[in-house]
Structures are given as C-alpha cells and as structure tokens.
Scaffold this motif. Structure first.
Motif, mmCIF file in Angstrom:
data_model
loop_
_atom_site.group_PDB
_atom_site.id
_atom_site.type_symbol
_atom_site.label_atom_id
_atom_site.label_comp_id
_atom_site.label_asym_id
_atom_site.label_seq_id
_atom_site.Cartn_x
_atom_site.Cartn_y
_atom_site.Cartn_z
ATOM 1 N N PRO A 1 19.076 46.684 31.757
ATOM 2 C CA PRO A 1 19.241 47.713 32.785
ATOM 3 C C PRO A 1 18.992 49.132 32.290
ATOM 4 C CG PRO A 1 21.327 46.527 32.353
ATOM 5 C CD PRO A 1 20.248 45.826 31.594
ATOM 6 N N SER A 2 19.393 49.435 31.039
ATOM 7 C CA SER A 2 19.234 50.819 30.584
ATOM 8 C C SER A 2 17.771 51.203 30.421
ATOM 9 C CB SER A 2 19.937 51.010 29.242
ATOM 10 O OG SER A 2 20.989 51.915 29.343
ATOM 11 N N TYR A 3 16.913 50.225 30.104
ATOM 12 C CA TYR A 3 15.542 50.561 29.704
ATOM 13 C C TYR A 3 14.530 50.049 30.714
ATOM 14 C CZ TYR A 3 18.238 51.085 25.441
ATOM 15 O OH TYR A 3 19.192 51.432 24.528
ATOM 16 N N ALA B 1 23.241 38.600 22.570
ATOM 17 C CA ALA B 1 24.609 38.057 22.607
ATOM 18 C C ALA B 1 25.400 38.850 23.631
ATOM 19 C CB ALA B 1 25.264 38.177 21.243
ATOM 20 N N GLU B 2 26.348 38.193 24.252
ATOM 21 C CA GLU B 2 27.115 38.836 25.317
ATOM 22 C C GLU B 2 28.591 38.598 25.056
ATOM 23 O OE1 GLU B 2 25.728 37.455 29.063
ATOM 24 O OE2 GLU B 2 27.403 38.335 30.156
ATOM 25 N N VAL B 3 29.403 39.630 25.268
ATOM 26 C CA VAL B 3 30.846 39.445 25.135
ATOM 27 C C VAL B 3 31.356 38.863 26.450
ATOM 28 C CG1 VAL B 3 33.058 40.613 24.783
ATOM 29 C CG2 VAL B 3 31.030 41.366 23.527
ATOM 30 N N ASP C 1 29.282 48.729 28.545
ATOM 31 C CA ASP C 1 28.517 47.630 29.147
ATOM 32 C C ASP C 1 28.043 47.952 30.564
ATOM 33 O OD1 ASP C 1 31.092 47.566 30.122
ATOM 34 O OD2 ASP C 1 31.188 45.395 30.305
ATOM 35 N N GLY C 2 28.059 49.244 30.941
ATOM 36 C CA GLY C 2 27.420 49.650 32.195
ATOM 37 C C GLY C 2 28.354 49.697 33.390
ATOM 38 N N GLY C 3 27.774 50.134 34.520
ATOM 39 C CA GLY C 3 28.555 50.421 35.725
ATOM 40 C C GLY C 3 29.219 49.215 36.351
ATOM 41 N N ARG C 4 28.619 48.048 36.175
ATOM 42 C CA ARG C 4 29.220 46.868 36.799
ATOM 43 C C ARG C 4 30.036 46.078 35.795
ATOM 44 N NH1 ARG C 4 23.980 44.954 39.399
ATOM 45 N NH2 ARG C 4 23.276 47.081 39.608
ATOM 46 N N GLN D 1 22.702 64.058 35.957
ATOM 47 C CA GLN D 1 23.772 64.436 35.031
ATOM 48 C C GLN D 1 24.427 63.248 34.321
ATOM 49 O OE1 GLN D 1 25.245 67.743 34.762
ATOM 50 N NE2 GLN D 1 23.489 68.521 35.869
ATOM 51 N N GLY D 2 24.261 62.029 34.874
ATOM 52 C CA GLY D 2 25.060 60.886 34.407
ATOM 53 C C GLY D 2 24.892 60.586 32.931
ATOM 54 N N PHE D 3 23.649 60.403 32.509
ATOM 55 C CA PHE D 3 23.453 60.058 31.105
ATOM 56 C C PHE D 3 23.742 61.258 30.203
ATOM 57 C CE2 PHE D 3 20.711 59.837 27.340
ATOM 58 C CZ PHE D 3 21.490 58.910 26.662
HETATM 59 C C1 LIG Z 1 17.975 55.936 39.819
HETATM 60 C C2 LIG Z 1 18.741 56.572 38.676
HETATM 61 C C3 LIG Z 1 18.231 57.681 38.032
HETATM 62 C C4 LIG Z 1 18.962 58.300 37.010
HETATM 63 N N1 LIG Z 1 18.463 59.438 36.442
HETATM 64 C C5 LIG Z 1 19.205 60.084 35.523
HETATM 65 C C6 LIG Z 1 18.745 61.330 34.951
HETATM 66 O O1 LIG Z 1 17.658 61.832 35.286
HETATM 67 N N2 LIG Z 1 19.529 61.957 34.025
HETATM 68 C C7 LIG Z 1 20.733 61.458 33.653
HETATM 69 O O2 LIG Z 1 21.424 62.093 32.846
HETATM 70 N N3 LIG Z 1 21.188 60.277 34.154
HETATM 71 C C8 LIG Z 1 20.457 59.588 35.061
HETATM 72 N N4 LIG Z 1 20.915 58.403 35.575
HETATM 73 C C9 LIG Z 1 22.140 57.813 35.015
HETATM 74 C C10 LIG Z 1 21.837 56.951 33.805
HETATM 75 O O3 LIG Z 1 20.829 56.018 34.106
HETATM 76 C C11 LIG Z 1 23.079 56.237 33.317
HETATM 77 O O4 LIG Z 1 24.023 57.236 32.995
HETATM 78 C C12 LIG Z 1 22.827 55.378 32.084
HETATM 79 O O5 LIG Z 1 21.908 54.361 32.364
HETATM 80 C C13 LIG Z 1 24.136 54.753 31.618
HETATM 81 O O6 LIG Z 1 23.868 53.988 30.463
HETATM 82 P P1 LIG Z 1 24.926 52.933 29.945
HETATM 83 O O7 LIG Z 1 24.416 52.573 28.577
HETATM 84 O O8 LIG Z 1 26.307 53.416 30.094
HETATM 85 O O9 LIG Z 1 24.836 51.699 30.957
HETATM 86 P P2 LIG Z 1 23.660 50.693 31.207
HETATM 87 O O10 LIG Z 1 22.379 51.410 31.257
HETATM 88 O O11 LIG Z 1 24.023 49.864 32.390
HETATM 89 O O12 LIG Z 1 23.670 49.755 29.916
HETATM 90 C C14 LIG Z 1 24.699 48.819 29.668
HETATM 91 C C15 LIG Z 1 24.255 47.860 28.580
HETATM 92 O O13 LIG Z 1 25.310 46.918 28.335
HETATM 93 C C16 LIG Z 1 24.758 45.605 28.249
HETATM 94 N N5 LIG Z 1 25.825 44.665 28.636
HETATM 95 C C17 LIG Z 1 26.274 44.381 29.892
HETATM 96 N N6 LIG Z 1 27.271 43.479 29.849
HETATM 97 C C18 LIG Z 1 27.468 43.181 28.536
HETATM 98 C C19 LIG Z 1 28.367 42.297 27.850
HETATM 99 N N7 LIG Z 1 29.237 41.546 28.512
HETATM 100 N N8 LIG Z 1 28.288 42.211 26.503
HETATM 101 C C20 LIG Z 1 27.402 42.994 25.806
HETATM 102 N N9 LIG Z 1 26.542 43.856 26.412
HETATM 103 C C21 LIG Z 1 26.571 43.940 27.757
HETATM 104 C C22 LIG Z 1 23.572 45.645 29.206
HETATM 105 O O14 LIG Z 1 22.614 44.648 28.894
HETATM 106 C C23 LIG Z 1 23.017 47.046 29.000
HETATM 107 O O15 LIG Z 1 22.072 47.117 27.965
HETATM 108 C C24 LIG Z 1 20.218 57.768 36.597
HETATM 109 C C25 LIG Z 1 20.714 56.630 37.224
HETATM 110 C C26 LIG Z 1 20.001 56.031 38.269
HETATM 111 C C27 LIG Z 1 20.583 54.818 38.951
#
Ligand SMILES: Cc1cc2nc3c(=O)[nH]c(=O)nc-3n(C[C@H](O)[C@H](O)[C@H](O)COP(=O)(O)OP(=O)(O)OC[C@H]3O[C@@H](n4cnc5c(N)ncnc54)[C@H](O)[C@@H]3O)c2cc1C
Length: 395
Positions: free
Chosen positions: A47-49, A134-136, A165-168, A300-302
C-alpha cells in the motif's frame, strides 16, 4: 524464539523511515532491530508504494538530508516553485511562491514507488534485519516487552514494538486501542496526467462545490492528480473512458496547463479522518497512518508521520532508560502533540471549509482566499503550514 531490542511492524513509508532514523544510533548502541513487512520491495501491491505520489514538505527534505538519503530521492523529485490556490466559479485566488518564502522550493513531489526504493536501499542490513515477506498476526504484552507471532507461526520477542502497519491496522484493534473516526464521505481519485503545456513547477489546489482537487508537478512534465469527490461520483469518474475522463477533468480544472492529453491508471481511496486514542503504552508506540490518517488534499499526512518518526528515533536514542520505558515514550508523545493537533486540525479545517457549499461559508472562503493573497502574514502562515515548517520550534 528469538529476542530483539526493537521490532518495527510495517515497512511502508513510515516504518522504513523510522528504520533509517534509528540505524546509526542503533549501531553505536548494539541494538538489534527487525523490520517486518508482508510485501517484497518493488511489489506494487504494497500500500505505501502504490501508484501514488507524495508532496514532501521542505521540512521533510531537511529530515531526509540529515538521514543521508535526500541526494538519492532528489534525483526524481520535482520541486514545487509555486502553489496556486483557487476556488472554482469565484474570482479569488492565492499564490504562494518559493522565492517569496526565501526557500529553494515550497516542497517536492515524489512518486511513492521511487521514495520506497530509496528508503529500502539505504537501510543498513547489518543493523536492521528484515523479515520479509512476513506478517505479524498476533501481539501479546509481556512484563518486559511484546511477543509477536508471525504468519509462519514463529514468534519473536522485543523490548519495544513500533506499530506502523497503516490506517486499517488490524493489530491496533487487537490491542484494544480505540480510534476516533470522522468520515468525509468522499474518495480520492488519483492518476497521473500529461498536459500539453509545461507545468514549470507549479502545484494547483482547486476547490470546487463537488470537492477539492490537487494537481502536483512530477518529472517528465507529468502531474499527479488527487481529485476528491463524493464516493459514488468518484467511482463514476474512475469508470469513465480515458477521453470522457479527461474532458470532465478539463472542464473542472480549466486550461491553466493547456490541454490535458493523457491519463494513467486511476485508483480510489475512501477518506476518513482516523486518530488513535493512544499512541504510546509501555513497550509500544503507534506511528504513521496507524496513529493518524488525514485527508490527503493538504498533503500533510506523511510529512507529519515523518516528523513523528524522526522525533521518536531522537527520543529513544537520547534516553538513558531501557528501550520501551514508558516515560521516554510519553515524552516523545508530548513533544509531538502540538504538531499533530495543529496539522490534523489544519488538514481537517481546510477540507471542511473548502468542501462546503453553504453560501455563507463559501463567501467566507472567498474573502479568505482574497485576504490570503493580500495579507503577507496570513499568506506566510499558510505557506509555512503547507511546507510542514509551521509548528517546528526550530524552524
Ligand atoms: C490519495 C492519497 C494521497 C496522499 N498524498 C500525500 C501527500 O502528498 N503528502 C503527504 O504527506 N501524505 C500524503 N498521503 C498520506 C500518506 O500516503 C500516508 O501518510 C502514508 O502512506 C502512511 O504510511 P504508513 O507507512 O503509515 O502506512 P501504509 O502506507 O499503509 O504502510 C503500512 C505498511 O504496513 C504493512 N503491514 C500491514 N499489516 C501488517 C502486519 N500485520 N504485519 C507487518 N506489516 C504489515 C503494509 O504492507 C504496509 O507496507 C496521501 C494519502 C492518500 C490516500
């Protein structure tokens, strides 16, 4: 079973950035760190990439510079020289310019896939070991840390677990961490667009009665579109033929970049403001989208999550207490509280203000945009928020 000092759960943009921020200090302290991620580097399902791009603030550039990865990122980062803010159907516009702010760029637009590649390549594999794919699946608190169960049924213990591990995040739920949710009833449609005229580093934020849109400059004169619409309408736009889609987009965006010639793959992201009610516990920190997911329109999120990751790494490396010490984690949380509150509030208010069709509100924002262009201090404040410099005490 093995034991490490620190486990980062999720190797997305935030987890990988935390690894980079920790690695030099961790090496000096002899910490063992593991990064656990279900998807291999370069996998477009991660999802991140995925196909998205991120607008990195000038503040984020400064962090990546310090971490030694900016030179690589900048090879495919498009500088934002100006931001043009407009409200469709009204006359008011505002312009923010890097030159006026005295910085080389207001921000940089980078494709997430490229950013991910740069981050993963700079992780020092001698300090950070990978569990990938691998997944936790399960996390159990212990008196001195956490026990993690992975999907291959192996277990791993750590002094400190960082949940990225992301928003969900299913693990957040499993741990009983409550979230505050405010649905926007909108989805963001993202796609890359090729216009006929040069973008010259101009980013566009355009507010319409149907929802805001951003068109951000990318290398090779492409633009990253983030178009927010009501859920059903976003789906309709995603299903249109390429020609009909470009024609509808052109109608809303206008001809500031000439004719919109080509559109790449379209993806939808349903939008909800989500905030975890707890971000730290003894031996646990919650980071990134798992801690707060914001509306993307203000970009702003990332940037906020990167500042969090940087501050968490600094707090852990500065502490003389064992890893996982609650007071250290709480001090980190307090340090970031103001930044988080202001950034979440800014994104949410901009979204709601510019998403409203009520006549008084739209009159207000019309005056607001005019004021922004005429009043230098207000404009400067807005520019600093957008650059991610607004709440940093050292900026
Ligand atoms: C359309 C859109 C545009 C955006 N544009 C911007 C922008 O321009 N600037 C900005 O600052 N922000 C932006 N954002 C926000 C930004 O994308 C997020 O803040 C960022 O992706 C968050 O990264 P994260 O690593 O927290 O989560 P994620 O990207 O969701 O990554 C989570 C990782 O955890 C892994 N994972 C999940 N479950 C498990 C598990 N059980 N065990 C191990 N690993 C697991 C997943 O595979 C994934 O690699 C945007 C968001 C959206 C939706």
């Amino acid at each position: 079973m093995s034991r490490v000092n620190l486990a980062i759960i999720g190797g997305g943009l935030v987890g990988a950035s935390l690894a980079l921020a920790l690695q030099a200090g961790a090496k000096a302290r002899g910490w063992k760190i593991v990064l656990i991620e279900p998807f291999a580097p370069g996998d477009s399902w991660q999802p991140s990439y995925d196909a998205r791009s991120s607008a990195l603030s000038f503040g984020s550039r400064q962090i990546y510079q310090r971490l030694g990865v900016w030179r690589e990122i900048s090879r495919r980062a498009e500088p934002i020289k100006q931001i043009h803010v407009s409200d469709r159907g009204r006359f008011s516009t505002a312009r923010l310019s890097a030159m006026e702010e005295g910085v080389p760029a207001l921000g940089y637009v980078v494709e997430n896939a490229w950013l991910g590649q740069c981050l993963w390549q700079h992780v020092d594999k001698d300090v950070i070991s990978w569990r990938c794919p691998a997944e936790v699946t399960r996390m159990e608190p212990l008196p001195d840390g956490y026990r993690l169960t992975l999907n291959d049924e192996t277990t791993l213990e750590c002094d400190l677990a960082v949940l990225a591990d992301g928003g969900r995040s299913g693990l957040r739920e499993q741990l009983g961490i409550n979230v505050r949710k405010r649905p926007y009833n909108q989805s963001a449609l993202i796609a890359n667009i090729t216009p006929s005229e040069a973008h010259n580093g101009m980013a566009f934020e355009r507010f319409t009665d149907e929802g805001p849109m951003a068109l951000l400059p990318l290398p090779e004169n492409r633009c990253a579109l983030v178009w927010t619409r009501l859920g059903m309408d976003a789906q309709r736009l995603a299903d249109l033929s390429e020609r009909d889609f470009l024609s509808e987009l052109q109608g809303v965006f206008g001809y500031r970049l000439g004719t919109l010639k080509q559109v790449g793959a379209r993806h939808l992201y349903p939008l909800t403001l989500v905030e975890a009610e707890e971000q730290v516990r003894s031996h646990l920190a919650v980071l990134g989208n798992a801690a707060h997911s914001l509306h993307p329109i203000a970009g702003q999120g990332f940037n906020l999550s990167l500042r969090d990751a940087d501050a968490l790494a600094a707090a852990l490396l500065a502490s003389d207490k064992p890893l996982g010490d609650f007071a250290t984690l709480q001090a980190y949380r307090e340090r970031q509280r103001l930044d988080q509150d202001l950034t979440v509030g800014f994104s949410d208010q901009v979204t709601r203000l510019f998403g409203s069709t009520q006549p008084l509100v739209s009159l207000g924002r019309n005056i607001g945009l005019l004021g922004l262009d005429l009043l230098p201090p207000a404009k400067r404040w807005f520019a600093r928020q957008a650059m991610g410099l607004g709440t940093r005490p050292d900026a």
